[in-house]
Design a protein around this motif. Structure first.
Motif, PDB file in Angstrom:
ATOM      1  N   ALA A 197     -55.074 -50.045  99.372  1.00 58.59           N
ATOM      2  CA  ALA A 197     -53.710 -49.570  99.145  1.00 58.59           C
ATOM      3  C   ALA A 197     -52.918 -50.590  98.323  1.00 58.59           C
ATOM      4  CB  ALA A 197     -53.023 -49.301 100.484  1.00 58.59           C
ATOM      5  N   PHE A 198     -53.043 -51.862  98.683  1.00 58.66           N
ATOM      6  CA  PHE A 198     -52.336 -52.901  97.924  1.00 58.66           C
ATOM      7  C   PHE A 198     -52.916 -53.058  96.520  1.00 58.66           C
ATOM      8  CE2 PHE A 198     -51.059 -54.099 102.217  1.00 58.66           C
ATOM      9  CZ  PHE A 198     -49.718 -54.399 102.033  1.00 58.66           C
ATOM     10  N   ALA A 199     -54.233 -52.929  96.393  1.00 56.68           N
ATOM     11  CA  ALA A 199     -54.857 -53.019  95.067  1.00 56.68           C
ATOM     12  C   ALA A 199     -54.360 -51.902  94.160  1.00 56.68           C
ATOM     13  CB  ALA A 199     -56.374 -52.974  95.203  1.00 56.68           C
ATOM     14  N   MET A 200     -54.219 -50.693  94.719  1.00 52.84           N
ATOM     15  CA  MET A 200     -53.725 -49.559  93.940  1.00 52.84           C
ATOM     16  C   MET A 200     -52.279 -49.795  93.503  1.00 52.84           C
ATOM     17  SD  MET A 200     -53.830 -45.535  95.004  1.00 52.84           S
ATOM     18  CE  MET A 200     -55.581 -45.730  95.373  1.00 52.84           C
ATOM     19  N   MET A 201     -51.472 -50.332  94.395  1.00 54.97           N
ATOM     20  CA  MET A 201     -50.084 -50.633  94.033  1.00 54.97           C
ATOM     21  C   MET A 201     -50.013 -51.701  92.950  1.00 54.97           C
ATOM     22  SD  MET A 201     -48.150 -50.609  97.759  1.00 54.97           S
ATOM     23  CE  MET A 201     -46.500 -50.782  97.055  1.00 54.97           C
ATOM     24  N   LEU A 202     -50.899 -52.687  93.017  1.00 52.41           N
ATOM     25  CA  LEU A 202     -50.905 -53.760  92.021  1.00 52.41           C
ATOM     26  C   LEU A 202     -51.257 -53.213  90.637  1.00 52.41           C
ATOM     27  CD1 LEU A 202     -50.402 -56.800  91.947  1.00 52.41           C
ATOM     28  CD2 LEU A 202     -52.868 -57.144  92.228  1.00 52.41           C
ATOM     29  N   VAL A 203     -52.243 -52.328  90.577  1.00 53.40           N
ATOM     30  CA  VAL A 203     -52.593 -51.677  89.305  1.00 53.40           C
ATOM     31  C   VAL A 203     -51.408 -50.858  88.795  1.00 53.40           C
ATOM     32  CG1 VAL A 203     -54.072 -49.940  88.240  1.00 53.40           C
ATOM     33  CG2 VAL A 203     -55.071 -51.642  89.783  1.00 53.40           C
ATOM     34  N   GLY A 204     -50.753 -50.145  89.706  1.00 51.25           N
ATOM     35  CA  GLY A 204     -49.601 -49.339  89.316  1.00 51.25           C
ATOM     36  C   GLY A 204     -48.476 -50.185  88.732  1.00 51.25           C
ATOM     37  N   VAL A 205     -48.204 -51.331  89.327  1.00 54.24           N
ATOM     38  CA  VAL A 205     -47.173 -52.224  88.806  1.00 54.24           C
ATOM     39  C   VAL A 205     -47.515 -52.653  87.388  1.00 54.24           C
ATOM     40  CG1 VAL A 205     -46.106 -54.499  89.067  1.00 54.24           C
ATOM     41  CG2 VAL A 205     -46.431 -53.037  91.074  1.00 54.24           C
ATOM     42  N   GLY A 206     -48.781 -52.969  87.155  1.00 55.91           N
ATOM     43  CA  GLY A 206     -49.206 -53.350  85.808  1.00 55.91           C
ATOM     44  C   GLY A 206     -48.978 -52.241  84.798  1.00 55.91           C
ATOM     45  N   LEU A 207     -49.255 -50.998  85.178  1.00 59.10           N
ATOM     46  CA  LEU A 207     -49.060 -49.864  84.269  1.00 59.10           C
ATOM     47  C   LEU A 207     -47.596 -49.668  83.909  1.00 59.10           C
ATOM     48  CD1 LEU A 207     -51.568 -47.254  85.775  1.00 59.10           C
ATOM     49  CD2 LEU A 207     -51.775 -48.462  83.592  1.00 59.10           C
ATOM     50  N   THR A 208     -46.680 -49.959  84.837  1.00 63.25           N
ATOM     51  CA  THR A 208     -45.263 -49.750  84.535  1.00 63.25           C
ATOM     52  C   THR A 208     -44.733 -50.727  83.487  1.00 63.25           C
ATOM     53  OG1 THR A 208     -44.468 -51.255  86.286  1.00 63.25           O
ATOM     54  CG2 THR A 208     -44.830 -48.934  86.890  1.00 63.25           C
ATOM     55  N   MET A 209     -45.493 -51.767  83.188  1.00 63.75           N
ATOM     56  CA  MET A 209     -45.058 -52.741  82.190  1.00 63.75           C
ATOM     57  C   MET A 209     -45.426 -52.315  80.772  1.00 63.75           C
ATOM     58  SD  MET A 209     -46.075 -56.236  84.276  1.00 63.75           S
ATOM     59  CE  MET A 209     -45.208 -57.356  83.159  1.00 63.75           C
ATOM     60  N   LEU A 210     -46.181 -51.217  80.635  1.00 64.31           N
ATOM     61  CA  LEU A 210     -46.577 -50.726  79.317  1.00 64.31           C
ATOM     62  C   LEU A 210     -45.459 -49.888  78.705  1.00 64.31           C
ATOM     63  CD1 LEU A 210     -50.273 -49.774  80.191  1.00 64.31           C
ATOM     64  CD2 LEU A 210     -49.394 -51.916  79.225  1.00 64.31           C
ATOM     65  N   SER A 211     -45.612 -49.561  77.431  1.00 67.39           N
ATOM     66  CA  SER A 211     -44.534 -48.868  76.712  1.00 67.39           C
ATOM     67  C   SER A 211     -44.675 -47.350  76.731  1.00 67.39           C
ATOM     68  CB  SER A 211     -44.494 -49.353  75.252  1.00 67.39           C
ATOM     69  OG  SER A 211     -45.751 -49.131  74.621  1.00 67.39           O
ATOM     70  N   SER A 212     -45.805 -46.838  77.150  1.00 71.09           N
ATOM     71  CA  SER A 212     -46.016 -45.390  77.182  1.00 71.09           C
ATOM     72  C   SER A 212     -45.380 -44.787  78.433  1.00 71.09           C
ATOM     73  CB  SER A 212     -47.521 -45.075  77.169  1.00 71.09           C
ATOM     74  OG  SER A 212     -47.746 -43.717  77.500  1.00 71.09           O
ATOM     75  N   LEU A 213     -44.534 -43.762  78.244  1.00 67.59           N
ATOM     76  CA  LEU A 213     -43.877 -43.114  79.380  1.00 67.59           C
ATOM     77  C   LEU A 213     -44.902 -42.496  80.324  1.00 67.59           C
ATOM     78  CD1 LEU A 213     -41.269 -42.253  80.773  1.00 67.59           C
ATOM     79  CD2 LEU A 213     -41.247 -40.207  79.325  1.00 67.59           C
ATOM     80  N   TRP A 214     -45.966 -41.919  79.767  1.00 67.29           N
ATOM     81  CA  TRP A 214     -46.985 -41.285  80.614  1.00 67.29           C
ATOM     82  C   TRP A 214     -47.717 -42.326  81.464  1.00 67.29           C
ATOM     83  CZ3 TRP A 214     -46.553 -36.420  81.490  1.00 67.29           C
ATOM     84  CH2 TRP A 214     -46.024 -35.580  80.515  1.00 67.29           C
ATOM     85  N   LEU A 215     -48.004 -43.492  80.883  1.00 65.10           N
ATOM     86  CA  LEU A 215     -48.663 -44.544  81.664  1.00 65.10           C
ATOM     87  C   LEU A 215     -47.725 -45.121  82.723  1.00 65.10           C
ATOM     88  CD1 LEU A 215     -50.723 -46.416  78.911  1.00 65.10           C
ATOM     89  CD2 LEU A 215     -51.559 -44.849  80.678  1.00 65.10           C
ATOM     90  N   ILE A 216     -46.442 -45.197  82.391  1.00 63.69           N
ATOM     91  CA  ILE A 216     -45.467 -45.644  83.386  1.00 63.69           C
ATOM     92  C   ILE A 216     -45.446 -44.681  84.567  1.00 63.69           C
ATOM     93  CG2 ILE A 216     -42.997 -45.975  83.837  1.00 63.69           C
ATOM     94  CD1 ILE A 216     -42.766 -46.956  80.924  1.00 63.69           C
ATOM     95  N   MET A 217     -45.447 -43.370  84.269  1.00 63.93           N
ATOM     96  CA  MET A 217     -45.445 -42.372  85.343  1.00 63.93           C
ATOM     97  C   MET A 217     -46.731 -42.454  86.165  1.00 63.93           C
ATOM     98  SD  MET A 217     -42.572 -40.812  85.396  1.00 63.93           S
ATOM     99  CE  MET A 217     -41.945 -42.454  85.044  1.00 63.93           C
ATOM    100  N   LEU A 218     -47.848 -42.709  85.488  1.00 66.43           N
ATOM    101  CA  LEU A 218     -49.107 -42.881  86.211  1.00 66.43           C
ATOM    102  C   LEU A 218     -49.030 -44.095  87.131  1.00 66.43           C
ATOM    103  CD1 LEU A 218     -52.036 -41.964  86.654  1.00 66.43           C
ATOM    104  CD2 LEU A 218     -52.709 -43.420  84.722  1.00 66.43           C
ATOM    105  N   GLY A 219     -48.381 -45.158  86.652  1.00 66.83           N
ATOM    106  CA  GLY A 219     -48.199 -46.339  87.484  1.00 66.83           C
ATOM    107  C   GLY A 219     -47.336 -46.038  88.707  1.00 66.83           C
ATOM    108  N   ILE A 220     -46.282 -45.250  88.538  1.00 67.30           N
ATOM    109  CA  ILE A 220     -45.425 -44.866  89.658  1.00 67.30           C
ATOM    110  C   ILE A 220     -46.208 -44.031  90.673  1.00 67.30           C
ATOM    111  CG2 ILE A 220     -43.337 -43.617  90.337  1.00 67.30           C
ATOM    112  CD1 ILE A 220     -42.839 -46.237  88.849  1.00 67.30           C
TER     113      ILE A 220
END
Length: 426
Positions: free
Chosen positions: A303-326
């Protein structure tokens, strides 16, 4: 002898008929009442979360200061939930819950029209006190009044109301603020809460098994301190702090990023993003079941590993990748919360009520402290600062999960129901 057996049978039948059972009018009334209560409680609590950029603009405050509109409420709520159950032991379950809900709805209505930022914060702080009376007592009411065969379904409907209310409060204020202003959005949530409070008052059956108990501060303190002798419980309480702290911080400042260039999303669209919460209804059940089969210590870290990956995705510039991170952060949070809260219940032994209260204390303090602190990182480095702060919280949680992996398991202890997950929706 036969007469004595008949009397005993009549007494047993009378006791049995006192329980609220599935299929009865009392069961339907109880479920209607608690669905309405869960819906109102978490709608009233979290309705301000999508409005923080609006507060920054209208009251000319920073992002960190704006976050106090939620952090002060959850911080006070965390502390008061340690005592609300004991108060209900002395004065009664239903009366505490009714007063809690009706007064909270009125406070939210008042908060919508506060002329200054300080006045708004004062009302939101008092709201933390009044709201504490419902989630801390609702589970106790169900455990005392419902038949064991029916309590699972009853608790499930209360969870549904909590989840839908938490999401709806955010959606209503987020969407209405775009068209009519945030004052109207918060007022509508307050009116809905007031209606739900009246429904709760009228529909909830009176208690039949409640036995008043006087308040004894020393005995209550001793029960709480005893839990910290367990080698696992303090770490699990800290995991609750880190889980909700990271999760709320992301959602507190996400709106600031998405309303600004290059995304320039409307407040309506940002409000609709909270629909991602629905993923939690699946992930909490699925990861909880997986942990039950494989062992909590073997699943929690994912669960924590998944959240960590998600946080990394939110730092990208693509809106779709940000939503995937969320989505990843939301999925991991709900799954982790389900695992940790059930683990607390398993290790608590005879102190389940106190362990539940302490877990919820750490849980909501995470929302209060981390949620407000994230604004300092946003002011210093924008979204990347927030992501770095959340990443550190999640990484600490991952390290603790590894420590808990090495914790010797309890032997011959059946896993009890997990009331913590039932009364604590983010």
């Amino acid at each position: 002898m036969g007469r004595l057996q008949n009397i005993q049978a009549e007494i047993a039948l009378a006791i049995e008929s006192d329980w609220i059972r599935h299929g009865t009018p009392a069961f339907r009334r109880t479920n209607l009442a608690l669905f309405a209560a869960g819906f109102a409680t978490f709608g009233l609590l979290y309705c301000v979360q999508p409005l923080m950029p609006e507060f920054t603009r209208d009251y000319h405050v920073s992002a960190a200061t704006s976050a106090l509109s939620l952090s002060l409420t959850t911080g006070v709520l965390a502390v008061m939930m340690l005592f609300a159950g004991a108060v209900s032991d002395a004065v009664g379950r239903k009366s505490v819950m009714v007063v809690s809900l009706l007064v909270s709805a009125v406070l939210v209505l008042i908060s919508a029209w506060m002329p200054s930022w300080t006045a708004l914060l004062v009302v939101r702080t008092v709201l933390g006190i009044t709201l504490s009376g419902l989630p801390a007592v609702a589970m106790t009411y169900l455990s005392e009044e419902m038949h064991p065969e029916s309590i699972g379904l009853g608790m499930g409907l209360y969870i549904s109301g909590s989840a839908v209310g938490g999401m709806s409060g955010r959606l209503i204020t987020g969407v209405l603020s775009d068209y009519f202003g945030w004052h109207i959005g918060v007022s509508v949530v307050g009116i809905i809460g007031l209606v739900c409070g009246l429904v709760f008052w009228r529909a909830l059956p009176p208690t039949r098994h409640f036995i008043p108990q006087p308040l004894r501060a020393r005995a209550l303190f001793e029960r709480f301190t005893r839990m910290f002798r367990d080698p696992g419980l303090p770490w699990l309480f800290l995991e609750g702090f880190l889980l909700l702290g990271a999760f709320v911080t992301v959602y507190n400042y996400l709106g600031y990023r998405l309303l600004a260039p290059p995304f320039n999303l409307s407040q309506t669209v940002v409000g609709l993003i909270f629909g991602i919460y629905l993923i939690g209804t699946f992930s909490s059940a699925w990861m909880g079941s997986l942990a039950g089969r494989l062992g909590r210590r073997k699943v929690l870290w994912t669960a924590f590993a998944m959240m960590l990956v998600g946080v990394g995705l939110t730092m990208l510039s693509s809106l779709w990748l940000i939503m995937l991170g969320i989505v990843a952060i939301t999925f991991g949070f709900f799954g982790g919360h389900s695992i940790v809260s059930s683990w607390v219940g398993r290790r608590a032994g005879n102190a389940k009520a106190q362990a539940s209260s302490m877990y919820l204390f750490g849980y909501y303090m995470g929302s209060s402290i981390a949620g407000a602190s994230g604004g300092l990182f946003y002011a210093a480095a924008g979204w990347n600062g927030v992501a770095a702060f959340v990443g550190v919280l999640v990484l600490i949680g991952l390290l603790i999960a590894w420590k808990l992996y090495q914790l010797p398991p309890l032997v011959n202890v059946a896993t009890p129901p997990t009331p913590m997950t039932k009364g604590a929706m983010p």
